[in-house]
Write a protein that holds these residues in place. Structure first.
Motif, PDB file in Angstrom:
ATOM      1  N   ASN A   1     -70.433  45.504  25.373  1.00  0.00           N
ATOM      2  CA  ASN A   1     -70.922  45.437  23.994  1.00  0.00           C
ATOM      3  C   ASN A   1     -71.289  44.007  23.599  1.00  0.00           C
ATOM      4  O   ASN A   1     -71.012  43.550  22.475  1.00  0.00           O
ATOM      5  CB  ASN A   1     -69.877  46.002  23.020  1.00  0.00           C
ATOM      6  N   GLY A   2     -71.893  43.275  24.562  1.00  0.00           N
ATOM      7  CA  GLY A   2     -72.351  41.925  24.277  1.00  0.00           C
ATOM      8  C   GLY A   2     -71.280  40.864  24.353  1.00  0.00           C
ATOM      9  O   GLY A   2     -71.558  39.677  24.107  1.00  0.00           O
ATOM     10  N   ILE A   3     -70.043  41.218  24.707  1.00  0.00           N
ATOM     11  CA  ILE A   3     -68.932  40.260  24.769  1.00  0.00           C
ATOM     12  C   ILE A   3     -68.447  40.175  26.211  1.00  0.00           C
ATOM     13  O   ILE A   3     -68.278  41.196  26.884  1.00  0.00           O
ATOM     14  CB  ILE A   3     -67.778  40.685  23.844  1.00  0.00           C
ATOM     15  N   ASP A   4     -68.210  38.943  26.703  1.00  0.00           N
ATOM     16  CA  ASP A   4     -67.727  38.732  28.065  1.00  0.00           C
ATOM     17  C   ASP A   4     -66.232  39.026  28.150  1.00  0.00           C
ATOM     18  O   ASP A   4     -65.439  38.569  27.304  1.00  0.00           O
ATOM     19  CB  ASP A   4     -67.981  37.289  28.505  1.00  0.00           C
ATOM     20  N   TYR A   5     -65.872  39.782  29.210  1.00  0.00           N
ATOM     21  CA  TYR A   5     -64.472  40.093  29.494  1.00  0.00           C
ATOM     22  C   TYR A   5     -64.179  39.712  30.949  1.00  0.00           C
ATOM     23  O   TYR A   5     -65.074  39.728  31.802  1.00  0.00           O
ATOM     24  CB  TYR A   5     -64.176  41.585  29.296  1.00  0.00           C
ATOM     25  N   LEU A   6     -62.911  39.411  31.239  1.00  0.00           N
ATOM     26  CA  LEU A   6     -62.475  39.113  32.604  1.00  0.00           C
ATOM     27  C   LEU A   6     -61.719  40.324  33.138  1.00  0.00           C
ATOM     28  O   LEU A   6     -60.737  40.772  32.535  1.00  0.00           O
ATOM     29  CB  LEU A   6     -61.571  37.872  32.638  1.00  0.00           C
ATOM     30  N   TYR A   7     -62.206  40.857  34.285  1.00  0.00           N
ATOM     31  CA  TYR A   7     -61.614  42.059  34.874  1.00  0.00           C
ATOM     32  C   TYR A   7     -61.132  41.774  36.297  1.00  0.00           C
ATOM     33  O   TYR A   7     -61.726  40.958  37.019  1.00  0.00           O
ATOM     34  CB  TYR A   7     -62.632  43.201  34.943  1.00  0.00           C
ATOM     35  N   LEU A   8     -60.062  42.457  36.684  1.00  0.00           N
ATOM     36  CA  LEU A   8     -59.647  42.525  38.086  1.00  0.00           C
ATOM     37  C   LEU A   8     -60.147  43.854  38.624  1.00  0.00           C
ATOM     38  O   LEU A   8     -59.742  44.925  38.159  1.00  0.00           O
ATOM     39  CB  LEU A   8     -58.125  42.440  38.228  1.00  0.00           C
ATOM     40  N   MET A   9     -61.074  43.803  39.590  1.00  0.00           N
ATOM     41  CA  MET A   9     -61.702  44.994  40.157  1.00  0.00           C
ATOM     42  C   MET A   9     -61.213  45.223  41.586  1.00  0.00           C
ATOM     43  O   MET A   9     -60.732  44.305  42.250  1.00  0.00           O
ATOM     44  CB  MET A   9     -63.223  44.851  40.151  1.00  0.00           C
ATOM     45  N   GLU A  10     -61.353  46.444  42.020  1.00  0.00           N
ATOM     46  CA  GLU A  10     -60.999  46.810  43.396  1.00  0.00           C
ATOM     47  C   GLU A  10     -62.160  47.585  44.001  1.00  0.00           C
ATOM     48  O   GLU A  10     -62.660  48.539  43.405  1.00  0.00           O
ATOM     49  CB  GLU A  10     -59.731  47.657  43.418  1.00  0.00           C
TER      50      GLU A  10
END
Length: 742
Positions: free
Chosen positions: A19-28
């Protein structure tokens, strides 16, 4: 083995917009079994990027600290899996209460089947010292051991094969795992190292093994196989696709329209550029379509040429493009053997698929001897008459050791036609080959190879071949009755017995004239006449000092060619050499060489068992090593755990003893485990299982029911190893966590 249950995954941090906002994710990234892609799974969100602390942002933006952060988060994830996964085995212990069981049952079984292989790797093959020296003088790698990783990959092929991604994910599921901190990238760097020094590694291992066994290379059994890839495209197709995509992107950036680009891609100019590009990349071509031994004609393959010595031990290996003829692999293999070993008085033994006048001439030029099967189905009339003539044949029998015992009474015309017989004749093979002399007047020249041929007749072989012929005749008759459309004539199988209308008329007709109209009686008569016959051509080394070789010894040598077929079977079934899960030519070659090093380990184990008069197949060896498992049990004091031996039937028998002694509800009572152990140990000494026999053959001691860490080190000869390499970081942290719950 537990590692085979692990999904092929790896974790990574990524910054994405939502939604236009940067997020930090841990992906697998999780490999989907049976598919050619991975699915992305969200593991955890660390919130909005603009609200993260500056230290975390700096770690993410710096590539080095980002990898360390990802590794730390992955360790926390794995530790959580170890605590919660349902696949951890349920252990019933006699000296721990049911309340305590609920805690240590979560511990995962650890495999120690690689430890007996380590004894062979270090001492009999001497590879640890060799690899350490190569790493010190030829690489800049200093923070992890190449020897540990190469040994791990080879032993994993013996115990429980997996892809290199799976090997990376399961690296901590072992008792003694010095490779626990090696990253997945390091595994691929290891493949590059193996490719660069493959010849030195094989040469050193073979020479060290022969020195330990007191042997020399006297016979080189040679054959080829191939391994396939789960992709429909060969290397040339991939190079064409990548070149086309690159050209499209370049022209798109220049602002050209799709119509202009499409027109250029079909122009002569593009075809010339593509041809030049493919010529430049010709050295990287390895995955190609060719004659697959598993009839996988829609998939690219690579050809693996293997040579073993008289005891079935691998001595050399070469990898070729899948479209390379097997006949073209002989000369490079001969040159490789000459460079690596002293091969005087050596016989080169191969099957009839590698029999050509040019190949035998190449062997003669190297002054070596040969023993090669010869086809009897396409002989000259004079050779056919010579084979069927009873004059010169001798009867013989085969003893329990596979040796031929000649019957001196059966000479010339008095030979028995219903028993096994053989005879030796002079033979000459001729062929015309390309003339490489630029000053020659003719493009082809004639070569001749003078040798000897041994004709053999076996009643059992005749009976088998006649039964096969009758089955083929039945199929051919059915085709004639149904007037089956045969297509082009066939040279073998039941189709070779069918005559079509075109062949009967001896002139060209349309496609419909290929329908079956009758049987080829002359072909059937010829097959019946030659049923039971076989032939082997041979010659002695030119500079040999061992003297002449008898016909009986030649036939015995040829029949031992079955050892190399067993090597291929082991590599394909036990080691899972195919399909190949790497793409680059260097890593494909390294993968094949790792399988050969694993085959050396397997043969050394079997040799050690044979010295104890124990015969064990590769499948049994692999199964026994895979079942070498212990479960770490945490202690209340937080000290080193106790290790419960669950790999054999020991635990099952002890548990059964408990059930017969008292009610199931009283399992939490104290039991004299020493009496149970002593009772079982007496039975085990008199009738050891496969794992115990393997351990004892390499001078290791079988484990007890309960073992301390020091006892494990003593029995498995790992006293010099630190506690940190005996148990991985994840399992150490798990033991500490569970000990606080007790």
């Amino acid at each position: 083995m537990p590692s085979s249950l692990l999904p092929e995954t790896f974790m990574y941090l990524t910054k994405k917009k939502n939604n236009g906002i940067d997020y930090l994710y841990l992906m697998e990234s999780v490999h989907v079994p049976g598919k050619r892609y991975c699915k992305k799974v969200l593991i955890k969100s660390y919130g909005r990027w603009d609200k993260l602390d500056e230290a975390t942002k700096r770690k993410y933006l710096d590539p080095k600290t980002k990898k360390e952060l990802e590794k730390k988060l992955e360790q926390e994830r794995r530790l959580n899996e170890l605590t919660q996964a349902e696949r951890f085995i349920d252990v019933q212990s006699s000296d721990i209460s049911s309340e305590q069981n609920s805690n240590f049952n979560k511990a995962q079984a650890l495999c120690y089947g690689h430890v007996p292989l380590k004894m062979i790797w270090d001492k009999e093959l001497g590879l640890k010292k060799k690899i350490d020296n190569l790493q010190s003088y030829h690489t800049e790698i200093s923070n992890w051991s190449l020897n540990d990783v190469i040994f791990y990959l080879c032993s994993l092929k013996v115990i429980s094969p997996s892809s290199y991604l799976g090997a990376s994910n399961g690296k901590n599921n072992f008792l003694y795992c010095p490779w626990q901190n090696v990253t997945q990238d390091n595994f691929y760097r290891t493949l590059d190292f193996v490719y660069e020094f493959k010849d030195k590694l094989v040469k050193h291992a073979v020479k060290h093994h022969l020195q330990q066994q007191g042997e020399d290379v006297k016979v080189a059994f040679f054959d080829c196989t191939n391994t396939y890839f789960e992709t429909p495209y060969d290397d040339i197709t991939w190079q064409t696709i990548h070149f086309s995509e690159r050209k499209y992107d370049e022209m798109k950036k220049l602002g050209m329209a799709d119509e202009e680009i499409e027109k250029y891609l079909h122009s002569d100019e593009y075809a010339a550029e593509l041809k030049a590009e493919l010529e430049k990349l010709s050295g990287d071509v390895l995955r190609m379509r060719g004659p697959s031994k598993e009839s996988r004609f829609s998939q690219p393959i690579v050809t693996v040429a293997l040579a073993i010595n008289q005891s079935g031990f691998p001595i050399d290996c070469e990898v070729y493009a899948g479209n390379t003829s097997e006949l073209k692999t002989i000369k490079p293999m001969l040159e490789s053997l000459k460079q690596k070993y002293t091969v005087n008085d050596v016989y080169f033994v191969a099957d009839r698929g590698l029999n050509s006048t040019e190949s035998l001439n190449a062997i003669k030029e190297e002054k070596l001897g040969f023993v090669v099967a010869q086809k009897v189905s396409k002989q000259k009339a004079s050779e056919r008459q010579e084979m069927l003539d009873l004059n010169g044949y001798q009867n013989c029998t085969v003893n329990n050791e596979g040796e031929l015992i000649v019957d001196e009474k059966g000479q010339d015309g008095s030979v028995s036609q219903n028993d096994f017989r053989f005879k030796v004749c002079e033979h000459e093979k001729n062929a015309y080959v390309p003339n490489l002399d630029p000053n020659a007047k003719t493009k082809r020249k004639k070569i001749s190879v003078k040798c000897k041929i041994i004709y053999t007749f076996s009643p059992k072989r005749r009976e088998r071949e006649l039964k096969e012929l009758e089955a083929q005749i039945s199929k051919a008759k059915a085709a004639v009755t149904d007037q089956t459309l045969m297509g082009n004539p066939y040279s073998n199988g039941w189709r070779s017995l069918v005559q079509t209308q075109k062949e009967a008329a001896k002139r060209k007709f349309d496609k419909d004239q290929y329908r079956a109209v009758g049987l080829k009686e002359e072909v059937i008569a010829d097959r019946k006449a030659t049923a039971g016959y076989a032939a082997v051509v041979y010659d002695e080394p030119t500079d040999g000092s061992a003297g002449s070789i008898s016909a009986q010894e030649v036939l015995k040598l040829y029949h031992r060619l079955v050892h190399i077929e067993d090597c291929f079977r082991v590599m394909k079934s036990t080691f899972s050499i195919r399909p190949v899960y790497v793409r680059l030519p260097e890593r494909i070659t390294a993968h094949c060489y790792l399988c050969v090093l694993a085959l050396m380990l397997m043969r050394c184990v079997q040799t050690a068992l044979e010295k104890e008069k124990i015969s064990m197949s590769s499948t049994r060896v692999s199964k026994a090593l895979r079942q070498a498992l212990v479960v770490p049990i945490p202690s209340k004091q937080g000290n080193t755990p106790t290790f419960l031996n669950v790999g054999t039937d020991l635990l099952g028998q002890c548990t059964q003893q408990l059930k017969t002694d008292r009610r199931q509800s009283a399992l939490d009572e104290t039991v004299d485990q020493e009496k149970i152990w002593e009772k079982y140990q007496d039975e085990r000494e008199s009738q050891p299982d496969d794992l115990d026999q393997i351990l004892r053959s390499v001078n290791l001691k079988p484990l007890k029911l309960f073992n301390s860490l020091s006892e494990l080190k003593s029995r498995l000869n790992l006293k010099a190893c630190t506690d940190k390499v005996m148990l991985s970081y994840e399992h150490t942290m798990l033991m500490q966590k569970l000990s606080t719950m007790m």
